[in-house]
Write a protein that holds these residues in place. Structure first.
Motif, PDB file in Angstrom:
ATOM      1  N   GLU A 501     103.471  -0.896  44.783  1.00  0.00           N
ATOM      2  CA  GLU A 501     104.778  -1.089  44.223  1.00  0.00           C
ATOM      3  C   GLU A 501     105.449   0.405  43.631  1.00  0.00           C
ATOM      4  O   GLU A 501     106.639   0.568  43.668  1.00  0.00           O
ATOM      5  N   SER A 502     104.682   1.103  42.865  1.00  0.00           N
ATOM      6  CA  SER A 502     104.941   2.341  42.384  1.00  0.00           C
ATOM      7  C   SER A 502     104.828   3.691  43.051  1.00  0.00           C
ATOM      8  O   SER A 502     105.519   4.533  42.841  1.00  0.00           O
ATOM      9  N   LEU A 503     103.906   3.677  44.003  1.00  0.00           N
ATOM     10  CA  LEU A 503     103.473   5.001  44.650  1.00  0.00           C
ATOM     11  C   LEU A 503     103.803   5.006  46.093  1.00  0.00           C
ATOM     12  O   LEU A 503     104.360   6.124  46.606  1.00  0.00           O
ATOM     13  N   ALA A 504     103.653   4.047  47.037  1.00  0.00           N
ATOM     14  CA  ALA A 504     103.726   4.019  48.543  1.00  0.00           C
ATOM     15  C   ALA A 504     104.963   4.726  49.062  1.00  0.00           C
ATOM     16  O   ALA A 504     104.858   5.402  49.857  1.00  0.00           O
ATOM     17  N   PRO A 505     106.037   4.050  48.423  1.00  0.00           N
ATOM     18  CA  PRO A 505     107.484   4.678  49.122  1.00  0.00           C
ATOM     19  C   PRO A 505     107.641   6.003  48.961  1.00  0.00           C
ATOM     20  O   PRO A 505     108.579   6.552  49.694  1.00  0.00           O
ATOM     21  N   HIS A 506     106.779   6.732  48.097  1.00  0.00           N
ATOM     22  CA  HIS A 506     106.962   8.189  48.017  1.00  0.00           C
ATOM     23  C   HIS A 506     106.017   9.026  48.049  1.00  0.00           C
ATOM     24  O   HIS A 506     105.834  10.194  47.464  1.00  0.00           O
ATOM     25  N   LEU A 507     104.792   8.534  48.839  1.00  0.00           N
ATOM     26  CA  LEU A 507     103.589   9.258  49.093  1.00  0.00           C
ATOM     27  C   LEU A 507     103.816  10.359  50.397  1.00  0.00           C
ATOM     28  O   LEU A 507     103.239  11.128  50.356  1.00  0.00           O
ATOM     29  N   ALA A 508     104.690  10.138  51.077  1.00  0.00           N
ATOM     30  CA  ALA A 508     104.951  11.055  52.485  1.00  0.00           C
ATOM     31  C   ALA A 508     105.349  12.351  51.958  1.00  0.00           C
ATOM     32  O   ALA A 508     104.770  13.381  52.579  1.00  0.00           O
ATOM     33  N   ALA A 509     105.979  12.628  50.667  1.00  0.00           N
ATOM     34  CA  ALA A 509     106.115  13.995  50.315  1.00  0.00           C
ATOM     35  C   ALA A 509     105.548  14.323  49.027  1.00  0.00           C
ATOM     36  O   ALA A 509     105.895  15.490  48.500  1.00  0.00           O
ATOM     37  N   ALA A 510     104.362  13.833  48.850  1.00  0.00           N
ATOM     38  CA  ALA A 510     103.570  14.179  47.795  1.00  0.00           C
ATOM     39  C   ALA A 510     103.000  15.594  47.584  1.00  0.00           C
ATOM     40  O   ALA A 510     102.536  15.992  48.942  1.00  0.00           O
ATOM     41  N   THR A 511     103.105  16.433  46.759  1.00  0.00           N
ATOM     42  CA  THR A 511     102.435  17.597  46.710  1.00  0.00           C
ATOM     43  C   THR A 511     101.532  17.860  45.350  1.00  0.00           C
ATOM     44  O   THR A 511     101.651  17.236  44.355  1.00  0.00           O
ATOM     45  N   SER A 512     100.661  18.715  45.608  1.00  0.00           N
ATOM     46  CA  SER A 512      99.616  18.764  44.326  1.00  0.00           C
ATOM     47  C   SER A 512     100.296  19.592  43.272  1.00  0.00           C
ATOM     48  O   SER A 512     100.893  20.837  43.767  1.00  0.00           O
ATOM     49  N   LEU A 513     100.036  19.323  42.195  1.00  0.00           N
ATOM     50  CA  LEU A 513     100.465  20.159  41.041  1.00  0.00           C
ATOM     51  C   LEU A 513      99.196  20.498  40.298  1.00  0.00           C
ATOM     52  O   LEU A 513      99.060  21.237  39.169  1.00  0.00           O
ATOM     53  N   GLY A 514      97.883  20.822  40.935  1.00  0.00           N
ATOM     54  CA  GLY A 514      96.692  21.372  40.695  1.00  0.00           C
ATOM     55  C   GLY A 514      95.653  20.251  40.100  1.00  0.00           C
ATOM     56  O   GLY A 514      96.016  19.040  39.815  1.00  0.00           O
ATOM     57  N   ALA A 515      94.550  20.490  39.996  1.00  0.00           N
ATOM     58  CA  ALA A 515      93.266  20.024  39.537  1.00  0.00           C
ATOM     59  C   ALA A 515      92.234  20.768  38.826  1.00  0.00           C
ATOM     60  O   ALA A 515      92.117  21.871  39.247  1.00  0.00           O
ATOM     61  N   HIS A 516      91.556  20.080  37.721  1.00  0.00           N
ATOM     62  CA  HIS A 516      90.579  20.899  37.070  1.00  0.00           C
ATOM     63  C   HIS A 516      89.460  20.011  36.624  1.00  0.00           C
ATOM     64  O   HIS A 516      89.757  18.811  36.511  1.00  0.00           O
ATOM     65  N   ALA A 517      88.149  20.509  36.774  1.00  0.00           N
ATOM     66  CA  ALA A 517      87.199  19.967  35.896  1.00  0.00           C
ATOM     67  C   ALA A 517      87.023  19.487  34.416  1.00  0.00           C
ATOM     68  O   ALA A 517      87.925  20.020  33.821  1.00  0.00           O
ATOM     69  N   LEU A 518      86.790  18.109  34.127  1.00  0.00           N
ATOM     70  CA  LEU A 518      86.753  17.988  32.771  1.00  0.00           C
ATOM     71  C   LEU A 518      85.117  18.107  32.540  1.00  0.00           C
ATOM     72  O   LEU A 518      84.242  17.332  32.860  1.00  0.00           O
TER      73      LEU A 518
END
Length: 584
Positions: A501-518
């Protein structure tokens, strides 16, 4: 599609038979109960004949040396892989959903299953309503190409065009594909083009040049893909599944054992041409982590790096390939969520050489992430699932991370209810010599693990060829209905609804904004979706809470209630995960 190999029905009950058999002086067609007929020799060592043989005709080839063999391009068998091949008519099946176009790949949620453990093609059909309601979009069948015996994972197939006789008829497999489409599900097939199984492969007698005479891979003779008939045999097989059975995609097993990358590129190009106008997905298993194959030729790769990081975080195991991830598993997981591969050219301690290439430029949908696969469960000596090895809350946190992140998630059958039934390595070879070799080889393989140094302990490893090993691996519907397992399935369903409902229609152009370890036990990752929304996921895989900045926007999902509300005062709770979504 016109196939070069095999028995192809023609008009008025006639069938065209064609075989590549270099070096033979003659080839005869044997039809059950009828006189043999000689095939005519064509150019380039091909043999062909058009003869009376309606659908249902049993046949085989008799080579010039007197050996009778099944058709290596048989589309059905009678009497296992050494028996008679059967003429089939693919046009006889009446498709109920001929206009199905498939699922856009970035929106996929894959469910891997073993047809035999479901009781055959009809057994899978019976479970389609549940899987569709759960939120799965795409089934992935482990290989169904015919193998020797009644039981097998499928990676010992020897007749790539023949759906396994023990699972049902070819038209029953078509009915499964058709029924999946009727439930709005795409369906993929796992195919094996890097080797043949150890029993029932006659290519060595028909055409020894099918194989390199001086090379081998871990499973046997290395196939010579430089020869045009060899390439066509496998590429036409891919087209056969995509067109005559209308599969929506293929997963190519262990392509790192295929030495010729031009073969993979040719397969992709011809598959696209044959399926124009449909959504199909071509997926790789590739130990090399070669990002170039994912830039245009293939939709995605199984990303074992993510599995290995999660497994180390959840279990603390460090042997074998887990050693490559045990030093900084949280940091490695963050890199995989942001950039795709963990190993992008660095040396693997386990392999002893550099592995991988730069992958940050690829979209998240180029990577299939999983908490378990048939390999990672079944290659354990006792077939334990993650629910037997890890804290239940840790498994829930990992499921949230898996099912809400933009990469394509894959569940292995039973994952959705945290099954504790084992998935063991099983075979059903009928010769005692081969059965013994497989059993002893399996036990020898695990002698290098500390927990199996004791010979008495190794003797307890289940015999792959014993019928009970297969039966112990069946999913248990009663287990699924137990309250604690039913609660996990409800949780997974809620995550998949949120994803749809919230993500699938917009996943084709998704891009990473970064990730880090906690700290060294968790991860926080963020992406911008195609509509500009910001998705943030944080997960922690240890007892103690860790400091974590909340994501912007509203809470999309929690692995248990109250985690997000307590974040500012207490940090991210142990064995917990939260996702936030900020709308544009």
């Amino acid at each position: 599609m016109t196939r070069s190999f095999g028995a192809i029905p023609a008009a008025a009950g006639l069938t065209r038979f064609r075989l590549w058999a270099p070096g033979h002086s003659a080839v005869m067609l044997e039809r059950q109960g009828q006189a043999p007929l000689p095939l005519r020799r064509e150019d380039d060592e091909w043999w062909s004949l058009e003869a009376e043989a309606p659908a249902g005709t049993r046949y085989r080839y008799k080579l010039g040396n007197g050996l009778s063999v099944p058709d290596p391009a048989s589309t059905a068998q009678d009497g296992d892989v050494d028996g008679w091949s059967v003429v089939t008519d693919p046009a006889a099946y009446e498709w109920q959903h001929p206009d199905w176009k498939g699922t856009p790949w970035p929106q996929s949620v894959v469910y891997e299953l073993h047809v035999g453990l479901y009781g055959g093609y009809k057994g899978v059909i019976a479970d389609l309503p549940r899987l569709a309601a759960l939120g799965v979009t795409t089934l992935e069948l482990m290989p169904v190409a015919d193998f020797a015996g009644l039981r097998n994972w499928g990676y010992d197939g020897v007749l790539p065009y023949a759906p396994a006789e023990t699972y049902g008829t070819p038209d029953e497999l078509r009915a499964l594909v058709d029924a999946a489409h009727g439930h709005g599900l795409s369906i993929m097939l796992d195919v094996v083009y890097n080797h043949f199984g150890p029993s029932g492969n006659y290519w060595g007698a028909i055409a020894p040049v099918f194989f390199h005479q001086d090379k081998a891979n871990p499973w046997g003779q290395s196939i010579d893909f430089t020869r045009a008939p060899v390439r066509d045999f496998f590429i036409e097989n891919a087209l056969y599944w995509l067109t005559e059975f209308r599969f929506d995609g293929l997963r190519l097993d262990a392509v790192h054992a295929i030495e010729d990358d031009t073969f993979l590129q040719e397969l992709s190009a011809r598959a696209r041409q044959a399926t124009a106008g449909r959504h199909i997905a071509l997926v790789l298993e590739n130990e090399r982590n070669d990002a170039t194959l994912l830039e245009s030729d293939f939709e995605a790769q199984w990303n074992d790096d993510v599995h290995h990081c999660l497994h180390v975080l959840l279990t603390g195991e460090e042997e074998s390939y887990y050693a490559d991830y045990s030093d900084r598993p949280a940091a490695h997981l963050a890199r995989a969520l942001a950039n795709g591969f963990v190993y992008q050219g660095e040396e693997s301690k386990n392999l002893g050489h550099a592995r991988g290439s730069q992958s940050a430029h690829l979209p998240p949908s180029a990577f299939i992430n999983s908490l378990q696969t048939h390999d990672q469960v079944g290659n354990r000596a006792m077939g334990e699932r993650i629910a037997q090895l890890a804290q239940p809350e840790g498994v829930r946190a990992a499921l949230l991370l898996l099912l809400i992140s933009p990469q394509v998630p894959m569940l292995f059958m039973g994952d959705e209810w945290a099954s504790e039934r084992p998935f063991l390595f099983f075979t059903g070879f009928t010769t005692e010599e081969l059965a013994t070799a497989v059993r002893e080889g399996r036990r020898k393989e695990f002698a290098r693990f500390a927990s199996f140094n004791d010979p008495e302990r190794r003797e307890k490893i289940p015999d792959p060829n014993a019928p009970g090993t297969f039966e112990a691996s069946r999913p248990d519907p009663a287990e699924r209905l137990q309250p604690r397992h039913a609660a996990v399935e409800a949780f997974v369903g809620s995550l998949l609804r949120a994803r749809k409902e919230s993500l699938a229609p917009h996943l084709a152009a998704a891009t990473s904004l970064g990730a880090h370890a906690l700290h060294d036990t968790g991860v926080r990752a963020q992406w911008r979706l195609g509509n500009g929304a910001i998705l943030t996921v944080a997960a922690q895989f240890a007892d103690a809470p860790v400091a974590c900045q909340p994501g912007p926007g509203e809470v999309l999902a929690e692995s248990r209630p109250g985690l997000a509300a307590a974040l500012a005062a207490e940090g991210l709770g142990g064995f917990g995960a939260v996702a936030w979504l900020q709308q544009p």
